[in-house]
Design an enzyme around this catalytic site. Structure first.
Site, PDB file in Angstrom:
ATOM      1  N   GLY A 162       0.840  -1.194   0.000  1.00 48.01           N
ATOM      2  CA  GLY A 162       0.000   0.000   0.000  1.00 48.01           C
ATOM      3  C   GLY A 162       0.871   1.237   0.000  1.00 48.01           C
ATOM      4  O   GLY A 162       2.064   1.166   0.289  1.00 48.01           O
TER       5      GLY A 162
ATOM      6  N   GLN B  43       2.906   9.880   1.981  1.00 47.98           N
ATOM      7  CA  GLN B  43       4.262   9.319   1.965  1.00 47.98           C
ATOM      8  C   GLN B  43       5.115   9.858   0.819  1.00 47.98           C
ATOM      9  O   GLN B  43       6.338   9.783   0.880  1.00 47.98           O
ATOM     10  CB  GLN B  43       4.209   7.787   1.877  1.00 47.98           C
ATOM     11  CG  GLN B  43       3.646   7.148   3.129  1.00 47.98           C
ATOM     12  CD  GLN B  43       3.518   5.649   2.962  1.00 47.98           C
ATOM     13  OE1 GLN B  43       2.561   5.173   2.383  1.00 47.98           O
ATOM     14  NE2 GLN B  43       4.490   4.897   3.456  1.00 47.98           N
TER      15      GLN B  43
ATOM     16  N   CYS C 284       6.360  -0.503   7.243  1.00 47.65           N
ATOM     17  CA  CYS C 284       5.955   0.724   6.554  1.00 47.65           C
ATOM     18  C   CYS C 284       7.123   1.189   5.694  1.00 47.65           C
ATOM     19  O   CYS C 284       8.263   1.195   6.152  1.00 47.65           O
ATOM     20  CB  CYS C 284       5.585   1.803   7.575  1.00 47.65           C
ATOM     21  SG  CYS C 284       5.053   3.343   6.811  1.00 47.65           S
ATOM     22  N   LEU C 285       6.812   1.571   4.466  1.00 49.58           N
ATOM     23  CA  LEU C 285       7.861   2.056   3.571  1.00 49.58           C
ATOM     24  C   LEU C 285       8.496   3.333   4.119  1.00 49.58           C
ATOM     25  O   LEU C 285       9.629   3.659   3.758  1.00 49.58           O
ATOM     26  CB  LEU C 285       7.290   2.300   2.169  1.00 49.58           C
ATOM     27  CG  LEU C 285       6.773   1.043   1.454  1.00 49.58           C
ATOM     28  CD1 LEU C 285       6.065   1.411   0.156  1.00 49.58           C
ATOM     29  CD2 LEU C 285       7.904   0.051   1.180  1.00 49.58           C
TER      30      LEU C 285
ATOM     31  N   HIS D 136      -4.003   1.302   8.083  1.00 46.06           N
ATOM     32  CA  HIS D 136      -2.627   1.819   8.115  1.00 46.06           C
ATOM     33  C   HIS D 136      -2.482   3.014   7.153  1.00 46.06           C
ATOM     34  O   HIS D 136      -1.880   4.027   7.494  1.00 46.06           O
ATOM     35  CB  HIS D 136      -1.679   0.661   7.747  1.00 46.06           C
ATOM     36  CG  HIS D 136      -0.235   1.013   7.559  1.00 46.06           C
ATOM     37  ND1 HIS D 136       0.763   0.508   8.356  1.00 46.06           N
ATOM     38  CD2 HIS D 136       0.390   1.796   6.640  1.00 46.06           C
ATOM     39  CE1 HIS D 136       1.940   0.975   7.939  1.00 46.06           C
ATOM     40  NE2 HIS D 136       1.732   1.759   6.888  1.00 46.06           N
ATOM     41  N   GLU D 137      -3.083   2.886   5.956  1.00 46.70           N
ATOM     42  CA  GLU D 137      -2.978   3.967   4.960  1.00 46.70           C
ATOM     43  C   GLU D 137      -3.796   5.189   5.363  1.00 46.70           C
ATOM     44  O   GLU D 137      -3.349   6.329   5.179  1.00 46.70           O
ATOM     45  CB  GLU D 137      -3.417   3.484   3.573  1.00 46.70           C
ATOM     46  CG  GLU D 137      -2.692   2.271   3.005  1.00 46.70           C
ATOM     47  CD  GLU D 137      -1.181   2.342   3.067  1.00 46.70           C
ATOM     48  OE1 GLU D 137      -0.631   3.452   3.163  1.00 46.70           O
ATOM     49  OE2 GLU D 137      -0.551   1.278   3.046  1.00 46.70           O
TER      50      GLU D 137
ATOM     51  N   HIS E 198      -1.929   7.274   7.687  1.00 49.52           N
ATOM     52  CA  HIS E 198      -0.970   8.182   7.030  1.00 49.52           C
ATOM     53  C   HIS E 198      -1.655   9.491   6.640  1.00 49.52           C
ATOM     54  O   HIS E 198      -1.087  10.572   6.817  1.00 49.52           O
ATOM     55  CB  HIS E 198      -0.400   7.547   5.758  1.00 49.52           C
ATOM     56  CG  HIS E 198       0.735   6.605   5.977  1.00 49.52           C
ATOM     57  ND1 HIS E 198       1.912   6.964   6.594  1.00 49.52           N
ATOM     58  CD2 HIS E 198       0.901   5.300   5.638  1.00 49.52           C
ATOM     59  CE1 HIS E 198       2.742   5.925   6.614  1.00 49.52           C
ATOM     60  NE2 HIS E 198       2.151   4.890   6.043  1.00 49.52           N
TER      61      HIS E 198
HETATM   62  O1  GNR Z   1       4.187  -2.735   2.491  1.00 47.03           O
HETATM   63  C1  GNR Z   1       3.566  -2.613   3.542  1.00 47.03           C
HETATM   64  N1  GNR Z   1       3.284  -3.704   4.286  1.00 47.03           N
HETATM   65  C2  GNR Z   1       2.423  -3.703   5.370  1.00 47.03           C
HETATM   66  C3  GNR Z   1       2.408  -4.830   6.191  1.00 47.03           C
HETATM   67  C4  GNR Z   1       1.553  -4.899   7.278  1.00 47.03           C
HETATM   68  C5  GNR Z   1       0.717  -3.844   7.538  1.00 47.03           C
HETATM   69  C6  GNR Z   1       0.730  -2.706   6.755  1.00 47.03           C
HETATM   70  C7  GNR Z   1       1.571  -2.632   5.665  1.00 47.03           C
HETATM   71  S1  GNR Z   1       1.562  -1.230   4.653  1.00 47.03           S
HETATM   72  C8  GNR Z   1       3.188  -1.260   3.998  1.00 47.03           C
HETATM   73  C9  GNR Z   1       3.343  -0.200   2.920  1.00 47.03           C
HETATM   74  C10 GNR Z   1       3.194   1.169   3.545  1.00 47.03           C
HETATM   75  O2  GNR Z   1       4.009   1.684   4.240  1.00 47.03           O
HETATM   76  N2  GNR Z   1       2.046   1.768   3.364  1.00 47.03           N
HETATM   77  O3  GNR Z   1       1.800   2.949   3.961  1.00 47.03           O
HETATM   78 NI    NI Z   2       3.013   2.973   5.745  1.00 45.20          NI
END
Ligand code: GNR
Ligand code: NI
Length: 168
Positions: free
Chosen positions: A46, A51, A92-93, A134-135, A138
């Site tokens: 995601g 980001q 998270c990236l 999670h997104e 952000h």
């Molecule tokens: O790549 C991602 N893997 C992930 C694994 C578990 C829960 C959430 C994520 S999101 C993350 C990519 C990212 O940072 N999205 O904002």
């Molecule tokens: Ni993230």
């Protein structure tokens, strides 16, 4: 298409609150294409516009095995459908190299708009529900490290800050 730069914790721009998208134009389509390319290149499941330093309420997700089923959510809202929580090791990236367990509602209903501005509804469970939450975090300036203990968060912060200083 272009690969966009992904901001990294503790960059203060990750704390900005994104504004609703009101114009559904060519520029938005280009941003979506660039975000998809960036997400696939980084091997994420995601990516939120925040980001890549665009403070608009837009996120993309692809939780498919084959990396061929992108989903776009614009101006997303979620409703929790179950009290039940599920735990995932989140990464998270924007917090590269760190993975920690986070609990979130297991099942949610999402209402959002697509790239054309068309409204749609979808229910999501398990990893998709986790990823969408999670997104959306952000877009609200939140990161998964905010759910950890202060001690864990500070450790992650100082390790990443050192990396950022090295490359500066
Ligand atoms: O790549 C991602 N893997 C992930 C694994 C578990 C829960 C959430 C994520 S999101 C993350 C990519 C990212 O940072 N999205 O904002
Ligand atoms: Ni993230």
């Amino acid at each position: 298409m272009s690969i966009l730069q992904i901001l990294e914790f503790p960059d203060p721009r990750l704390r900005k609150i994104a504004e609703p998208v009101s114009v559904f134009d060519e520029k938005l389509e280009v941003l979506i294409e660039d975000m998809l390319e960036t997400m696939y290149e980084a091997e994420g499941i995601g990516l939120a516009a925040t980001q890549v330093d665009v403070h608009k309420r837009l996120l993309i997700i692809d939780v498919s095995e084959n990396r061929d089923s992108p989903q776009v959510f614009i101006n997303p809202e979620i409703k929790i459908l179950e009290d039940e929580l599920s735990e995932y090791d989140e990464g998270c990236l924007s917090v590269p190299g760190f993975y920690e367990t986070v609990s979130r509602p297991r099942m949610v209903k999402i209402t959002a708009q697509d790239a054309k501005g068309e409204k749609f509804e979808q229910t999501a469970e398990d990893i998709l529900a986790t990823c969408i939450q999670h997104e959306i975090d952000h877009l609200d300036g939140k990161l998964f490290v905010d759910y950890l203990s202060i001690l864990k968060r500070q450790r992650i912060r100082s390790k990443l800050q050192k990396e950022l200083n090295k490359s500066a």
